[in-house]
Enzyme design. Structure first.
Site, mmCIF file in Angstrom:
data_model
loop_
_atom_site.group_PDB
_atom_site.id
_atom_site.type_symbol
_atom_site.label_atom_id
_atom_site.label_comp_id
_atom_site.label_asym_id
_atom_site.label_seq_id
_atom_site.Cartn_x
_atom_site.Cartn_y
_atom_site.Cartn_z
ATOM 1 N N ASP A 176 6.362 -2.091 -4.610
ATOM 2 C CA ASP A 176 6.352 -0.670 -4.298
ATOM 3 C C ASP A 176 6.977 0.109 -5.469
ATOM 4 O O ASP A 176 6.641 -0.152 -6.623
ATOM 5 C CB ASP A 176 7.063 -0.399 -2.965
ATOM 6 C CG ASP A 176 6.750 0.975 -2.401
ATOM 7 O OD1 ASP A 176 5.702 1.118 -1.748
ATOM 8 O OD2 ASP A 176 7.543 1.914 -2.624
ATOM 9 N N TYR A 306 7.997 10.559 -4.913
ATOM 10 C CA TYR A 306 6.545 10.761 -4.978
ATOM 11 C C TYR A 306 6.196 12.019 -5.771
ATOM 12 O O TYR A 306 5.266 12.009 -6.587
ATOM 13 C CB TYR A 306 5.961 10.842 -3.564
ATOM 14 C CG TYR A 306 5.885 9.504 -2.883
ATOM 15 C CD1 TYR A 306 4.725 8.746 -2.941
ATOM 16 C CD2 TYR A 306 6.981 8.986 -2.196
ATOM 17 C CE1 TYR A 306 4.647 7.504 -2.327
ATOM 18 C CE2 TYR A 306 6.922 7.750 -1.585
ATOM 19 C CZ TYR A 306 5.753 7.008 -1.656
ATOM 20 O OH TYR A 306 5.696 5.777 -1.054
ATOM 21 N N HIS A 360 3.119 -6.032 2.100
ATOM 22 C CA HIS A 360 3.753 -5.142 1.134
ATOM 23 C C HIS A 360 5.258 -5.368 1.008
ATOM 24 O O HIS A 360 5.830 -5.114 -0.040
ATOM 25 C CB HIS A 360 3.477 -3.699 1.569
ATOM 26 C CG HIS A 360 3.818 -2.673 0.540
ATOM 27 N ND1 HIS A 360 3.167 -2.577 -0.673
ATOM 28 C CD2 HIS A 360 4.743 -1.672 0.530
ATOM 29 C CE1 HIS A 360 3.662 -1.575 -1.374
ATOM 30 N NE2 HIS A 360 4.627 -1.014 -0.671
#
Length: 384
Positions: A176, A306, A360
């Site tokens: 990630d 982000y 993930h």
């Protein structure tokens, strides 16, 4: 100098959390297959009942405080990190970086497997000294109050942290955001990075192609198609967190179930579970991670990475590659992963593994498999 750190939650904050959980206002929902539109109300009610009546924060807090944790000021940031010394003849310093919606909590199971492999079925010669920092804005690291804390800025902070700890050369590892930060560290500081191990290559990663590069293969074209379809069906969170994170932050800062439902949905969608996320990641593990974000008020600052990365993307120039040796792990329930040829356009890939299970959150889901692959990748680099 780094200072030892332990966290003890404020009893008033814990009492306030309990009141908020008990007074949750639940949404309605339409009849549909479970999880189609997000976590079912029935699941979240059961999750909340467990949180209120069975989950033991005090026990989880003690477990976290058993780790050798520290804080240090680097520039405008106060960085929290775990620094666990390896048990072996020549442990490699390894920076392991978490992602979103995780925290250093997702690394708790894998740290002892890497620092003391002999106690976990491995060879002491494969030991690592683990440095597991909390990304700025996550948990026990401070929250950035100004723009600019991109993956490149974090990479420079990690370099300074390793310099202060006395490690001239070191490995980097992550999934990630940890994969982005590890890649940025290897790109900016190749002379310091011994090797780069990734258990994720972002769906948004695009190598810059030059006229000298081979055209995209059918496999690479198929990867881009899969990424596009995934973004259409699953990428809504990226759009809002990269553009209007403050809008979403009001709900998840005020409501613990608002925060939990956002995280639980990702734990379920991105893990190798068949039906519910706690088949793979226990309720205790999920709630402890949520608690770290809730009690530190970092739900908003965590998602701001982000928007920072939208404004400061990790793009390579045509023909540019990340030079340190790179190992990449593919997990069957991971987000769309590229073929090796795609990764080799940007990374110096010398190690490529497909694992039989996992998603993930590899360090949570399959820590034994991930630890074994990290040891295998770094083994030939130890003499360099």
């Amino acid at each position: 100098m780094p200072e030892r750190f332990k966290f003890n939650a404020n009893p008033a904050a814990l009492a306030d959390l309990r009141q908020r959980l008990e007074k949750t206002i639940w949404p309605d929902e339409v009849a549909a297959e479970p999880w189609r539109y997000g976590p079912p109300v029935s699941y979240m009610k059961s999750f909340t009942n467990y949180w209120l009546n069975q989950y033991d924060w005090a026990a989880q807090e003690r477990q976290l405080n058993d780790l050798p944790q520290f804080q240090v000021d680097i520039g405008k940031h106060r960085i929290h990190f775990v620094h666990q010394i390896g048990q072996g003849p020549n442990p490699i310093p390894l920076v392991v970086t978490h992602g979103w919606p995780g925290s250093f909590v997702e690394l708790v199971k894998i740290i002892p497997m890497l620092t003391d492999p002999a106690a976990h079925g491995g060879d002491a010669a494969d030991a690592f000294t683990i440095i597991a920092p909390s990304i700025p804005g996550y948990g026990f690291s401070s929250r950035p109050l100004e723009r600019g804390t991109s993956v490149f800025a974090v990479a420079d902070i990690w370099l300074e942290l390793m310099t202060r700890l006395g490690y001239e050369r070191f490995g980097v590892q992550g999934g990630d955001w940890g994969s982005w930060i590890s890649a940025a560290t290897a790109l900016r500081h190749p002379d310091r990075v011994l090797g780069l191990h990734l258990n994720y290559v972002s769906t948004r990663f695009r190598p810059a192609l030059s006229a000298d590069d081979p055209p995209l293969s059918a496999e690479e074209e198929d990867h881009l198609t899969r990424v596009s379809r995934w973004a259409e069906s699953e990428g809504g969170y990226i759009a809002i967190q990269a553009t209007k994170p403050l809008t979403q932050s009001y709900g998840i800062t005020d409501s613990p179930i608002g925060l939990a439902s956002l995280y639980v949905e990702k734990f379920r969608s991105w893990s190798d579970c068949q039906s519910e996320p706690d088949e793979i990641i226990s309720k205790d593990e999920m709630i402890t991670n949520i608690m770290v974000h809730w009690l530190t008020g970092t739900a908003h600052s965590a998602m701001r990475l982000y928007s920072e990365s939208r404004e400061h993307p990790l793009h390579l120039a045509a023909g540019q590659r990340i030079l340190p040796p790179c190992g990449i792990v593919n997990l069957p329930r991971e987000l769309p992963m590229p073929p090796r040829s795609w990764a080799e356009r940007a990374f110096n890939v010398v190690h490529w593994t497909k694992l039989p299970r996992g998603g993930h959150f590899a360090a949570w889901e399959v820590p034994e498999l991930l630890a074994a692959d990290i040891r295998t990748f770094f083994r030939p680099l130890r003499a360099k």
